[in-house]
Design a protein around this motif. Structure first.
Motif, PDB file in Angstrom:
ATOM      1  N   GLN A  79       0.854  -1.299  -0.055  1.00 26.91           N
ATOM      2  CA  GLN A  79      -0.068   0.095   0.054  1.00 26.91           C
ATOM      3  C   GLN A  79       0.745   1.437   0.117  1.00 26.91           C
ATOM      4  O   GLN A  79       0.423   2.338  -0.484  1.00 26.91           O
ATOM      5  CB  GLN A  79      -0.844   0.122   1.176  1.00 26.91           C
ATOM      6  CG  GLN A  79      -2.136  -1.058   1.075  1.00 26.91           C
ATOM      7  CD  GLN A  79      -2.991  -0.663  -0.011  1.00 26.91           C
ATOM      8  OE1 GLN A  79      -3.045   0.480  -0.635  1.00 26.91           O
ATOM      9  NE2 GLN A  79      -3.437  -1.903  -0.596  1.00 26.91           N
ATOM     10  N   GLY A  80       2.111   1.039   0.567  1.00 24.74           N
ATOM     11  CA  GLY A  80       2.930   2.355   0.460  1.00 24.74           C
ATOM     12  C   GLY A  80       3.349   2.891  -0.697  1.00 24.74           C
ATOM     13  O   GLY A  80       3.590   4.110  -0.885  1.00 24.74           O
ATOM     14  N   LEU A  81       3.124   2.065  -1.925  1.00 24.80           N
ATOM     15  CA  LEU A  81       3.468   2.416  -3.310  1.00 24.80           C
ATOM     16  C   LEU A  81       2.283   2.998  -4.111  1.00 24.80           C
ATOM     17  O   LEU A  81       2.460   3.593  -5.084  1.00 24.80           O
ATOM     18  CB  LEU A  81       3.809   1.173  -4.195  1.00 24.80           C
ATOM     19  CG  LEU A  81       4.925   0.370  -3.576  1.00 24.80           C
ATOM     20  CD1 LEU A  81       5.252  -0.754  -4.373  1.00 24.80           C
ATOM     21  CD2 LEU A  81       6.266   1.280  -3.207  1.00 24.80           C
ATOM     22  N   ALA A  82       0.997   2.945  -3.276  1.00 25.18           N
ATOM     23  CA  ALA A  82      -0.072   3.415  -4.055  1.00 25.18           C
ATOM     24  C   ALA A  82      -0.162   4.825  -4.370  1.00 25.18           C
ATOM     25  O   ALA A  82      -0.806   5.468  -5.507  1.00 25.18           O
ATOM     26  CB  ALA A  82      -1.475   3.074  -3.397  1.00 25.18           C
ATOM     27  N   GLY A  83       0.497   5.592  -3.683  1.00 29.52           N
ATOM     28  CA  GLY A  83       0.697   7.170  -3.814  1.00 29.52           C
ATOM     29  C   GLY A  83       1.782   7.794  -4.645  1.00 29.52           C
ATOM     30  O   GLY A  83       1.811   8.928  -4.822  1.00 29.52           O
ATOM     31  N   MET A 108      -2.151  -6.610  -9.239  1.00 32.13           N
ATOM     32  CA  MET A 108      -1.348  -5.778  -9.005  1.00 32.13           C
ATOM     33  C   MET A 108      -1.585  -4.700 -10.272  1.00 32.13           C
ATOM     34  O   MET A 108      -1.182  -3.359  -9.990  1.00 32.13           O
ATOM     35  CB  MET A 108       0.077  -6.387  -9.611  1.00 32.13           C
ATOM     36  CG  MET A 108       0.861  -7.197  -8.531  1.00 32.13           C
ATOM     37  SD  MET A 108       1.573  -6.503  -7.363  1.00 32.13           S
ATOM     38  CE  MET A 108       2.924  -5.489  -8.103  1.00 32.13           C
ATOM     39  N   ALA A 109      -2.071  -4.853 -11.238  1.00 29.63           N
ATOM     40  CA  ALA A 109      -2.425  -4.040 -12.392  1.00 29.63           C
ATOM     41  C   ALA A 109      -3.686  -3.378 -11.727  1.00 29.63           C
ATOM     42  O   ALA A 109      -3.501  -2.042 -12.050  1.00 29.63           O
ATOM     43  CB  ALA A 109      -2.903  -4.891 -13.679  1.00 29.63           C
ATOM     44  N   GLU A 110      -4.454  -3.633 -11.125  1.00 29.46           N
ATOM     45  CA  GLU A 110      -5.543  -2.880 -10.736  1.00 29.46           C
ATOM     46  C   GLU A 110      -5.180  -1.933  -9.499  1.00 29.46           C
ATOM     47  O   GLU A 110      -5.515  -0.852  -9.318  1.00 29.46           O
ATOM     48  CB  GLU A 110      -6.622  -3.752  -9.986  1.00 29.46           C
ATOM     49  CG  GLU A 110      -7.313  -4.512 -11.091  1.00 29.46           C
ATOM     50  CD  GLU A 110      -8.299  -5.644 -10.526  1.00 29.46           C
ATOM     51  OE1 GLU A 110      -8.283  -5.495  -9.165  1.00 29.46           O
ATOM     52  OE2 GLU A 110      -9.072  -6.555 -11.071  1.00 29.46           O
ATOM     53  N   MET A 111      -4.216  -2.356  -8.713  1.00 32.32           N
ATOM     54  CA  MET A 111      -3.765  -1.629  -7.597  1.00 32.32           C
ATOM     55  C   MET A 111      -2.759  -0.408  -8.038  1.00 32.32           C
ATOM     56  O   MET A 111      -2.821   0.705  -7.432  1.00 32.32           O
ATOM     57  CB  MET A 111      -2.784  -2.414  -6.603  1.00 32.32           C
ATOM     58  CG  MET A 111      -3.399  -3.550  -5.693  1.00 32.32           C
ATOM     59  SD  MET A 111      -2.356  -4.117  -4.377  1.00 32.32           S
ATOM     60  CE  MET A 111      -1.768  -2.839  -3.554  1.00 32.32           C
ATOM     61  N   PHE A 112      -2.043  -0.580  -9.044  1.00 36.41           N
ATOM     62  CA  PHE A 112      -1.102   0.308  -9.593  1.00 36.41           C
ATOM     63  C   PHE A 112      -1.330   0.482 -11.153  1.00 36.41           C
ATOM     64  O   PHE A 112      -0.482   0.014 -11.989  1.00 36.41           O
ATOM     65  CB  PHE A 112       0.249  -0.229  -9.489  1.00 36.41           C
ATOM     66  CG  PHE A 112       0.660  -0.687  -7.898  1.00 36.41           C
ATOM     67  CD1 PHE A 112       0.691   0.391  -7.140  1.00 36.41           C
ATOM     68  CD2 PHE A 112       0.960  -2.080  -7.721  1.00 36.41           C
ATOM     69  CE1 PHE A 112       1.087   0.132  -5.844  1.00 36.41           C
ATOM     70  CE2 PHE A 112       1.184  -2.159  -6.396  1.00 36.41           C
ATOM     71  CZ  PHE A 112       1.151  -1.445  -5.531  1.00 36.41           C
ATOM     72  N   PRO A 113      -2.452   1.233 -11.517  1.00 42.85           N
ATOM     73  CA  PRO A 113      -2.873   1.583 -12.759  1.00 42.85           C
ATOM     74  C   PRO A 113      -1.904   2.189 -13.775  1.00 42.85           C
ATOM     75  O   PRO A 113      -1.821   2.199 -14.988  1.00 42.85           O
ATOM     76  CB  PRO A 113      -4.186   2.318 -12.731  1.00 42.85           C
ATOM     77  CG  PRO A 113      -4.154   2.899 -11.521  1.00 42.85           C
ATOM     78  CD  PRO A 113      -3.519   1.854 -10.658  1.00 42.85           C
TER      79      PRO A 113
END
Length: 265
Positions: free
Chosen positions: A117-121, A151-156
């Motif tokens: 989750q830390g990568l989401a922003g 992974m693709a959905e989390m990090f579009p």
């Protein structure tokens, strides 16, 4: 007992990143001057003062024994990070690395998607590697059902996952959409037998300029690499010239080259 304690302290210090280690590895006396840092396979377990390298853009920590990434949170301009083959269980501290573009975290202990989750922003993140088939490095979560789709959905915004391009400019889907958009713009809007007229006013489905290539971002990493290469090349030229002069002087001293003026005809 005191001797054992001192040895234990020295061993612990050797596994921790210190200012002395960074200066010895880079030749820089000011930690804020370090742009590129390679600390691969040193048995490090504590990141120590690496967070003080405020201008660090490229960091390789692969092949160590690191468990916590806390000090990396202060590296605001870090663009490339390799933490493969360590013991990291969460990437939460990387939320502070707001300029991060490429991350290699293969071969760690990431067991759930919540630990990413830390990568989401991270708006600039383009490449994430959690699994490296060539090096047989992976993470427990890579075996999860639907791993790639999740992974693709989390990090579009990420274009490359585990070395495979999945979306973004340059991908097959991108080119297909670009061709489709161009075809729609060329579609006749009126007149002619057998030609379908569009009902209402058609609006573009993407913003103007979306398909235009973005200018390449200047990277001080490349600038630093070019600078170091130019300096090394110049030094090689100077050494070559110095060697030629030395050889010439030695030949003259040994009288290896005959002087034509010494011949009597």
């Amino acid at each position: 007992m005191e001797a054992r304690g001192e040895k234990a302290e020295e061993a612990a210090e050797a596994l921790r990143i210190t200012a002395q280690l960074l200066k010895a590895k880079t030749g820089e006396f000011d930690l804020e001057s370090i742009l590129l840092l390679k600390l691969r396979g040193l048995g490090l377990s504590d990141l120590g003062c690496v967070g003080e390298c405020a201008n660090l853009e490229w960091l390789d920590l692969s092949g160590n024994a690191i468990t916590h990434l806390g000090p990396l949170a202060s590296l605001k301009v870090l663009a490339v990070l390799n933490i493969s083959a360590n013991r990291v269980a969460t990437l939460e501290p990387l939320a502070g690395c707001e300029s991060l573009q490429s991350l290699n975290a293969a071969g760690n202990l990431l067991s759930g998607f919540q630990q990413l989750q830390g990568l989401a922003g991270l708006r600039h993140l383009e490449s994430v590697r959690l699994c490296s088939p060539a090096g047989c490095l992976s993470n427990p979560l890579c075996a999860s059902p639907g791993y790639r789709s999740t992974m693709a959905e989390m990090f579009p915004g990420v274009k490359v996952i585990d070395g495979e391009r999945v979306s973004g400019r340059g991908s097959e889907l991108y080119r297909l959409c670009q061709d489709l958009d161009s075809s729609l713009k060329r579609f006749p809007g009126s007149g002619g037998a057998g030609v379908l007229e569009l009902v209402g006013s058609a609006k573009p489905w993407v913003a103007d300029g979306y398909w235009d290539l973005r200018p390449t971002r200047r990277s001080s990493i490349m600038e630093e690499a070019y600078r170091q290469f130019s300096e090394a090349l110049q030094e090689c030229r100077e050494l070559s010239k110095r060697a030629d002069d030395t050889i010439t002087q030695a030949e003259r001293a040994l009288n290896i080259r005959p002087d034509s003026s010494s011949y009597v005809f």
